[in-house]
Design an enzyme around this catalytic site. Structure first.
Site, short mmCIF file in Angstrom:
data_model
loop_
_atom_site.label_atom_id
_atom_site.label_comp_id
_atom_site.label_asym_id
_atom_site.label_seq_id
_atom_site.Cartn_x
_atom_site.Cartn_y
_atom_site.Cartn_z
N LYS A 23 0.80 -1.23 0.00
CA LYS A 23 0.00 0.00 0.00
C LYS A 23 0.83 1.28 0.00
O LYS A 23 0.47 2.27 0.61
CB LYS A 23 -0.99 0.01 1.18
N HIS B 50 6.92 -7.50 -2.14
CA HIS B 50 6.78 -6.77 -0.88
C HIS B 50 7.68 -7.39 0.19
O HIS B 50 7.58 -7.03 1.36
CB HIS B 50 5.33 -6.86 -0.37
N SER C 76 -4.79 2.57 4.36
CA SER C 76 -4.97 1.90 3.08
C SER C 76 -4.94 0.37 3.27
O SER C 76 -5.75 -0.36 2.69
CB SER C 76 -3.86 2.34 2.11
P1 A3P Z 1 -5.33 4.33 -1.07
O1 A3P Z 1 -5.86 3.03 -0.52
O2 A3P Z 1 -4.89 5.25 0.03
O3 A3P Z 1 -6.22 5.01 -2.03
P2 A3P Z 1 -0.17 -0.39 -3.75
O4 A3P Z 1 -0.23 -0.29 -5.23
O5 A3P Z 1 1.21 -0.41 -3.18
O6 A3P Z 1 -1.05 -1.50 -3.24
O7 A3P Z 1 -0.77 0.96 -3.17
C1 A3P Z 1 -2.14 1.23 -3.29
C2 A3P Z 1 -2.37 2.68 -2.92
O8 A3P Z 1 -1.80 3.50 -3.95
C3 A3P Z 1 -3.84 2.99 -2.85
O9 A3P Z 1 -3.97 4.02 -1.85
C4 A3P Z 1 -4.10 3.51 -4.26
O10 A3P Z 1 -5.26 4.31 -4.37
C5 A3P Z 1 -2.83 4.33 -4.48
N1 A3P Z 1 -2.57 4.60 -5.90
C6 A3P Z 1 -2.59 3.72 -6.92
N2 A3P Z 1 -2.37 4.36 -8.09
C7 A3P Z 1 -2.22 5.67 -7.79
C8 A3P Z 1 -1.97 6.84 -8.58
N3 A3P Z 1 -1.87 6.78 -9.89
N4 A3P Z 1 -1.86 8.02 -7.94
C9 A3P Z 1 -1.97 8.08 -6.59
N5 A3P Z 1 -2.20 7.02 -5.80
C10 A3P Z 1 -2.33 5.81 -6.39
#
Ligand code: A3P
Length: 297
Positions: free
Chosen positions: A48, A110, A140
């Site tokens: 996340k 991860h 998140s």
């Molecule tokens: P939130 O749950 O706070 O919205 P990962 O890809 O490591 O699992 O992280 C997921 C988090 O990154 C989520 O956060 C998601 O919404 C956010 N995320 C994914 N793509 C994004 C983008 N293009 N810009 C900003 N945040 C992004």
């Protein structure tokens, strides 16, 4: 009567002292023979923290800005998740993903440094690490637990936050993770990025990535990457928003994968008391580290 085994939400399994999603721990055990090549590129994050975002940016870079090519498969197939395994879904390193990966391959993990397949370290594979402030990560991750059924039930937010602070969630302690990869960056080619910096000035961070990869792209392509990887575009894009996975694996009605994509959302979830406790804990855990996280931008 047929006995249907419930494979969702098994308890975490410990590997070298690190709690992990049971299926990921099993896959990690079999990864120790994984053969990396010097040209591979590894995207590494605590969950996340912006993994999907930086993965999409990298695939567009690798495809020279050809967005049509980036639509060839979902992100989890284009950038295979090394230790991914779950019943009813192809594993991260399944042979079928090979034809969709970039050349040379982009990989995602991860894993904390102690569990990373040795060959990736011996081959000096370049790593792009993304870290995000732990308050937004915790929120998140909590919402993600509600929708991604490989994780144990998160329980209440308050109890989840306690587990997160104690490192009793999958992949263990956020503190240990960000520190270990930071330490590794002194002896291994790691580009250490921050989600907050990406939110603040994405083009600057894309240029850092290009510099690290030793490649250059015309300014129009950098503009294109910025537009294509905006939160709004990635939320709408089935190749990046994880809606192509079966709902028994990710239930977007519980919480979408692309949830908010902002910094400071923790303020909507943390109580004042939780925040004070977290700050005191954070100050102790991060004392002496030259790693600075921003809680808002
Ligand atoms: P939130 O749950 O706070 O919205 P990962 O890809 O490591 O699992 O992280 C997921 C988090 O990154 C989520 O956060 C998601 O919404 C956010 N995320 C994914 N793509 C994004 C983008 N293009 N810009 C900003 N945040 C992004």
């Amino acid at each position: 009567m047929e006995l249907v085994q419930d494979t969702s939400r098994p308890p975490l399994k410990y590997l070298k002292g690190i709690p992990m999603v049971k299926y990921f721990a099993e896959a990690t055990e079999t990864l120790q023979n994984f053969q990396a090549f010097p040209d591979d590129l590894l995207v590494s994050t605590y969950p996340k923290s912006g993994t999907t975002w930086v993965s999409e940016i990298l695939d567009v870079i690798y495809q020279g800005g050809d967005l049509e090519k980036c639509r060839r498969a979902p992100i989890y197939i284009r950038v295979p998740f090394l230790e991914f395994k779950s019943p009813g879904v192809p594993s991260g390193m399944s042979s079928s993903s090979g034809k969709y990966t970039a050349t040379p391959p982009l990989l995602k993990t991860h894993l904390p440094v102690s569990l990373v397949p040795q060959s990736l370290l011996h081959q000096k594979v370049k790593v792009i690490y993304v870290a995000c402030n732990p308050k937004d990560v915790a929120v998140s991750y909590y919402n993600f637990h509600n929708m991604a059924k490989v994780h144990p039930d998160p329980g209440t937010w308050d109890s989840f936050l306690e587990k997160f602070m104690d490192g009793k969630v999958s992949y263990g302690s956020w503190y240990q993770h960000v520190k270990e990869w930071w330490e590794l960056s002194r002896s291994h080619p790691v580009l250490y990025l921050f989600y907050e910096d990406m939110k603040e000035n994405l083009k600057r961070e894309i240029r850092k990535i290009l510099g690290f990869l030793g490649c250059s792209l015309p300014e129009e392509i950098v503009d294109l990457i910025e537009q294509h990887t905006s939160f709004k575009k990635m939320k709408e894009n089935p190749m990046t928003n994880y809606t192509t996975l079966p709902s028994h694996h990710m239930d977007h009605s519980a919480s979408p994968f692309m949830r908010k994509g902002i910094i400071g959302d923790w303020k909507n979830t943390f109580t004042v008391a939780q925040n004070e406790r977290f700050d005191a804990h954070y100050a102790k855990k991060m004392a002496g580290y030259d790693l600075n996280f921003r809680w808002q931008v």
